[in-house]
Scaffold this motif. Structure first.
Motif, PDB file in Angstrom:
ATOM      1  N   MET A   1      -1.622   5.822   5.041  1.00 16.55           N
ATOM      2  CA  MET A   1      -0.662   5.013   5.768  1.00 16.55           C
ATOM      3  C   MET A   1      -1.350   3.723   6.193  1.00 16.55           C
ATOM      4  O   MET A   1      -2.526   3.724   6.528  1.00 16.55           O
ATOM      5  CB  MET A   1      -0.197   5.789   6.992  1.00 16.55           C
ATOM      6  CG  MET A   1       0.945   5.128   7.703  1.00 16.55           C
ATOM      7  SD  MET A   1       1.596   6.077   9.108  1.00 16.55           S
ATOM      8  CE  MET A   1       2.084   7.588   8.327  1.00 16.55           C
ATOM      9  N   ARG A   2      -0.576   2.633   6.171  1.00 17.89           N
ATOM     10  CA  ARG A   2      -1.105   1.342   6.608  1.00 17.89           C
ATOM     11  C   ARG A   2       0.014   0.547   7.276  1.00 17.89           C
ATOM     12  O   ARG A   2       1.189   0.837   7.065  1.00 17.89           O
ATOM     13  CB  ARG A   2      -1.699   0.555   5.442  1.00 17.89           C
ATOM     14  CG  ARG A   2      -0.704   0.157   4.381  1.00 17.89           C
ATOM     15  CD  ARG A   2      -1.389  -0.538   3.194  1.00 17.89           C
ATOM     16  NE  ARG A   2      -0.446  -0.807   2.141  1.00 17.89           N
ATOM     17  CZ  ARG A   2       0.385  -1.844   2.094  1.00 17.89           C
ATOM     18  NH1 ARG A   2       0.374  -2.735   3.055  1.00 17.89           N
ATOM     19  NH2 ARG A   2       1.222  -2.005   1.096  1.00 17.89           N
ATOM     20  N   ILE A   3      -0.365  -0.423   8.061  1.00 12.18           N
ATOM     21  CA  ILE A   3       0.644  -1.275   8.708  1.00 12.18           C
ATOM     22  C   ILE A   3       1.155  -2.257   7.666  1.00 12.18           C
ATOM     23  O   ILE A   3       0.388  -2.988   7.043  1.00 12.18           O
ATOM     24  CB  ILE A   3       0.040  -2.010   9.916  1.00 12.18           C
ATOM     25  CG1 ILE A   3      -0.416  -0.992  10.956  1.00 12.18           C
ATOM     26  CG2 ILE A   3       1.056  -2.990  10.505  1.00 12.18           C
ATOM     27  CD1 ILE A   3      -1.222  -1.589  12.084  1.00 12.18           C
ATOM     28  N   HIS A   4       2.462  -2.280   7.487  1.00  9.47           N
ATOM     29  CA  HIS A   4       3.090  -3.166   6.518  1.00  9.47           C
ATOM     30  C   HIS A   4       3.720  -4.383   7.196  1.00  9.47           C
ATOM     31  O   HIS A   4       3.705  -5.490   6.659  1.00  9.47           O
ATOM     32  CB  HIS A   4       4.167  -2.386   5.743  1.00  9.47           C
ATOM     33  CG  HIS A   4       5.026  -3.239   4.871  1.00  9.47           C
ATOM     34  ND1 HIS A   4       4.556  -3.848   3.738  1.00  9.47           N
ATOM     35  CD2 HIS A   4       6.320  -3.611   4.987  1.00  9.47           C
ATOM     36  CE1 HIS A   4       5.531  -4.547   3.179  1.00  9.47           C
ATOM     37  NE2 HIS A   4       6.601  -4.428   3.919  1.00  9.47           N
ATOM     38  N   LEU A   5       4.286  -4.160   8.391  1.00  8.27           N
ATOM     39  CA  LEU A   5       5.040  -5.204   9.079  1.00  8.27           C
ATOM     40  C   LEU A   5       4.866  -5.041  10.576  1.00  8.27           C
ATOM     41  O   LEU A   5       4.881  -3.929  11.088  1.00  8.27           O
ATOM     42  CB  LEU A   5       6.530  -5.077   8.723  1.00  8.27           C
ATOM     43  CG  LEU A   5       7.489  -6.044   9.404  1.00  8.27           C
ATOM     44  CD1 LEU A   5       7.463  -7.383   8.688  1.00  8.27           C
ATOM     45  CD2 LEU A   5       8.899  -5.488   9.381  1.00  8.27           C
TER      46      LEU A   5
END
Length: 128
Positions: free
Chosen positions: A1-5
């Protein structure tokens, strides 16, 4: 998981776009009409496929008091990494950016806080 927005609430999307691109150096990524507003995002010029920042209209009734309380207490709405806070402070000051906190050492980081002209305080930071 990663920060997209992530997002910041702004009082004027066009003014915010000018500040975040012309002054801070981000680049426009998305600009899609959505009713009376726009889905308007910017990204780092250094990472055009990285995390997008949504310039979100602050029209919801809870947002303006929330933003005002953060500013009153000196709490930044977001933090952006820079290579050198002192150099970025000088560059942005020369462009007329108002800082509410000059560069200062805070443990392993150097930080400064600026006014984004759209109702938010923004922290710039670099780790030593």
């Amino acid at each position: 998981m990663r920060i997209h927005l992530s997002s910041v609430f702004v009082d004027d999307q066009e003014k915010a776009l000018r500040f975040y691109t012309d002054v801070l150096g981000f680049v426009k990524k998305e600009d899609v009409p959505v009713g009376e507003y726009r889905w308007l995002t910017v990204v780092s010029a250094e990472d055009p496929d990285g995390t997008q920042l949504l310039l979100e209209p602050d029209g919801h009734r809870a947002v303006k008091p929330y933003k005002a309380a953060l500013v009153e207490d000196g709490i930044p709405a977001a933090a952006f990494a820079v290579q050198d806070v002192h150099k970025e402070y000088e560059r942005l000051s020369a462009l007329g950016v108002r800082f509410t906190q000059n560069p200062m050492e805070a443990g392993p980081v150097t930080i400064a806080v600026l006014d984004d002209t759209c109702g938010n305080l923004i922290q710039i930071v670099h780790q030593r």
